[in-house]
Design a protein around this motif. Structure first.
Motif, PDB file in Angstrom:
ATOM      1  N   LYS A   1     -63.994  27.934 -29.794  1.00 23.07           N
ATOM      2  CA  LYS A   1     -65.170  27.428 -30.242  1.00 23.07           C
ATOM      3  C   LYS A   1     -64.793  26.878 -31.589  1.00 23.07           C
ATOM      4  CE  LYS A   1     -67.915  30.820 -29.537  1.00 23.07           C
ATOM      5  NZ  LYS A   1     -69.286  31.469 -29.555  1.00 23.07           N
ATOM      6  N   GLY A   2     -65.236  26.011 -31.887  1.00 22.00           N
ATOM      7  CA  GLY A   2     -65.241  25.261 -33.422  1.00 22.00           C
ATOM      8  C   GLY A   2     -64.133  24.403 -33.882  1.00 22.00           C
ATOM      9  N   SER A   3     -64.046  24.203 -35.002  1.00 21.85           N
ATOM     10  CA  SER A   3     -62.894  23.305 -35.654  1.00 21.85           C
ATOM     11  C   SER A   3     -62.751  23.696 -36.863  1.00 21.85           C
ATOM     12  CB  SER A   3     -63.560  21.895 -35.373  1.00 21.85           C
ATOM     13  OG  SER A   3     -64.713  21.648 -36.181  1.00 21.85           O
ATOM     14  N   GLY A   4     -61.533  23.325 -37.456  1.00 20.90           N
ATOM     15  CA  GLY A   4     -61.124  23.570 -38.839  1.00 20.90           C
ATOM     16  C   GLY A   4     -59.861  22.995 -39.094  1.00 20.90           C
ATOM     17  N   GLU A   5     -59.076  23.838 -39.961  1.00 25.05           N
ATOM     18  CA  GLU A   5     -57.649  23.642 -40.443  1.00 25.05           C
ATOM     19  C   GLU A   5     -56.919  24.567 -40.213  1.00 25.05           C
ATOM     20  OE1 GLU A   5     -58.075  22.038 -44.307  1.00 25.05           O
ATOM     21  OE2 GLU A   5     -58.400  20.138 -43.456  1.00 25.05           O
ATOM     22  N   PHE A   6     -55.788  24.751 -39.831  1.00 26.08           N
ATOM     23  CA  PHE A   6     -54.843  25.847 -39.727  1.00 26.08           C
ATOM     24  C   PHE A   6     -53.792  25.625 -40.553  1.00 26.08           C
ATOM     25  CE2 PHE A   6     -51.634  28.470 -37.583  1.00 26.08           C
ATOM     26  CZ  PHE A   6     -52.065  29.777 -37.571  1.00 26.08           C
ATOM     27  N   HIS A   7     -53.359  26.735 -41.508  1.00 21.21           N
ATOM     28  CA  HIS A   7     -52.417  26.530 -42.298  1.00 21.21           C
ATOM     29  C   HIS A   7     -51.186  27.708 -41.850  1.00 21.21           C
ATOM     30  CE1 HIS A   7     -50.179  27.250 -46.004  1.00 21.21           C
ATOM     31  NE2 HIS A   7     -50.267  28.457 -45.884  1.00 21.21           N
ATOM     32  N   ARG A   8     -50.068  27.101 -41.746  1.00 20.50           N
ATOM     33  CA  ARG A   8     -49.093  27.875 -41.453  1.00 20.50           C
ATOM     34  C   ARG A   8     -47.669  27.722 -42.153  1.00 20.50           C
ATOM     35  NH1 ARG A   8     -44.110  28.112 -38.583  1.00 20.50           N
ATOM     36  NH2 ARG A   8     -44.573  25.858 -38.133  1.00 20.50           N
ATOM     37  N   GLU A   9     -47.173  28.479 -42.801  1.00 19.01           N
ATOM     38  CA  GLU A   9     -45.762  28.413 -43.740  1.00 19.01           C
ATOM     39  C   GLU A   9     -45.921  27.063 -44.296  1.00 19.01           C
ATOM     40  OE1 GLU A   9     -42.995  30.612 -43.585  1.00 19.01           O
ATOM     41  OE2 GLU A   9     -44.648  31.824 -43.501  1.00 19.01           O
ATOM     42  N   GLY A  10     -46.990  26.646 -45.116  1.00 15.08           N
ATOM     43  CA  GLY A  10     -46.837  25.438 -45.730  1.00 15.08           C
ATOM     44  C   GLY A  10     -47.317  24.477 -45.052  1.00 15.08           C
ATOM     45  N   GLU A  11     -47.610  24.329 -43.577  1.00 19.60           N
ATOM     46  CA  GLU A  11     -47.941  23.309 -42.876  1.00 19.60           C
ATOM     47  C   GLU A  11     -49.376  23.535 -42.684  1.00 19.60           C
ATOM     48  OE1 GLU A  11     -45.231  21.600 -39.606  1.00 19.60           O
ATOM     49  OE2 GLU A  11     -44.536  23.799 -39.981  1.00 19.60           O
ATOM     50  N   ARG A  12     -50.154  22.137 -42.391  1.00 20.19           N
ATOM     51  CA  ARG A  12     -51.429  22.223 -41.991  1.00 20.19           C
ATOM     52  C   ARG A  12     -52.052  21.279 -40.966  1.00 20.19           C
ATOM     53  NH1 ARG A  12     -55.050  24.324 -45.825  1.00 20.19           N
ATOM     54  NH2 ARG A  12     -53.583  24.181 -47.316  1.00 20.19           N
ATOM     55  N   VAL A  13     -52.596  21.805 -39.827  1.00 19.88           N
ATOM     56  CA  VAL A  13     -52.969  20.894 -38.790  1.00 19.88           C
ATOM     57  C   VAL A  13     -54.652  21.299 -38.631  1.00 19.88           C
ATOM     58  CG1 VAL A  13     -50.789  20.933 -37.496  1.00 19.88           C
ATOM     59  CG2 VAL A  13     -52.622  22.584 -37.029  1.00 19.88           C
ATOM     60  N   SER A  14     -55.255  20.194 -38.223  1.00 21.20           N
ATOM     61  CA  SER A  14     -56.493  20.347 -37.718  1.00 21.20           C
ATOM     62  C   SER A  14     -56.815  20.779 -36.435  1.00 21.20           C
ATOM     63  CB  SER A  14     -57.300  19.031 -37.611  1.00 21.20           C
ATOM     64  OG  SER A  14     -57.585  18.503 -38.911  1.00 21.20           O
ATOM     65  N   PHE A  15     -57.704  21.712 -36.049  1.00 25.80           N
ATOM     66  CA  PHE A  15     -57.702  22.276 -34.762  1.00 25.80           C
ATOM     67  C   PHE A  15     -59.090  22.147 -34.120  1.00 25.80           C
ATOM     68  CE2 PHE A  15     -59.022  25.940 -37.424  1.00 25.80           C
ATOM     69  CZ  PHE A  15     -59.998  26.463 -36.767  1.00 25.80           C
ATOM     70  N   GLN A  16     -59.328  22.106 -32.887  1.00 27.49           N
ATOM     71  CA  GLN A  16     -60.567  22.230 -32.023  1.00 27.49           C
ATOM     72  C   GLN A  16     -60.417  23.058 -30.690  1.00 27.49           C
ATOM     73  OE1 GLN A  16     -61.079  18.227 -31.262  1.00 27.49           O
ATOM     74  NE2 GLN A  16     -59.143  17.895 -29.853  1.00 27.49           N
ATOM     75  N   PRO A  17     -61.476  23.062 -29.982  1.00 25.42           N
ATOM     76  CA  PRO A  17     -61.376  23.973 -28.822  1.00 25.42           C
ATOM     77  C   PRO A  17     -60.293  23.424 -27.934  1.00 25.42           C
ATOM     78  CG  PRO A  17     -63.706  23.493 -29.309  1.00 25.42           C
ATOM     79  CD  PRO A  17     -63.002  22.623 -30.346  1.00 25.42           C
ATOM     80  N   GLY A  18     -59.603  24.392 -27.146  1.00 26.98           N
ATOM     81  CA  GLY A  18     -58.401  23.708 -26.432  1.00 26.98           C
ATOM     82  C   GLY A  18     -57.159  23.722 -26.783  1.00 26.98           C
TER      83      GLY A  18
END
Length: 111
Positions: free
Chosen positions: A59-76
């Protein structure tokens, strides 16, 4: 509550108690594999983990940060983090919740 052996719903996981000192509920496990329900409020205060992990956004959405990289995320969406990698969720919606699957040896599996 005793961890279940093979089935858990989102509603059951959301109601599962979080053990003292933990940030997520742990309703399902077998051997080195354990499944958590993670629904942080306000800020994600994770530190790197000693096992590989997969997040499956429920559920929900936002941004994910991993080792200096960033991506938007959403359900699924599915996100992989190798053991020891710096990571966290940022700018996430109030309804954000994710399954987290940990498995394998401490230090992670070889690539």
């Amino acid at each position: 509550m005793e961890p279940k052996k093979w089935h858990i719903t989102m509603d059951e996981a959301a109601a599962w108690p979080v053990d003292p000192g933990e940030r997520s509920a742990r309703p399902l496990e077998h051997g080195t594999m354990h499944v958590h329900w993670y629904a942080p409020k306000g800020r994600d205060k994770q530190i790197p983990h000693d096992q590989d992990e997969i997040y499956i956004i429920a559920k929900g959405s936002g941004e994910f940060h991993r080792e200096g990289e960033r991506v938007s995320f959403q359900p699924g969406d599915v996100l992989f983090v190798a053991a020891g990698e710096d990571h966290r969720f940022e700018n996430f919606s109030d309804d954000f919740a994710t399954w987290v699957v940990f498995w394998g040896p401490r230090g992670g599996e070889p690539a």
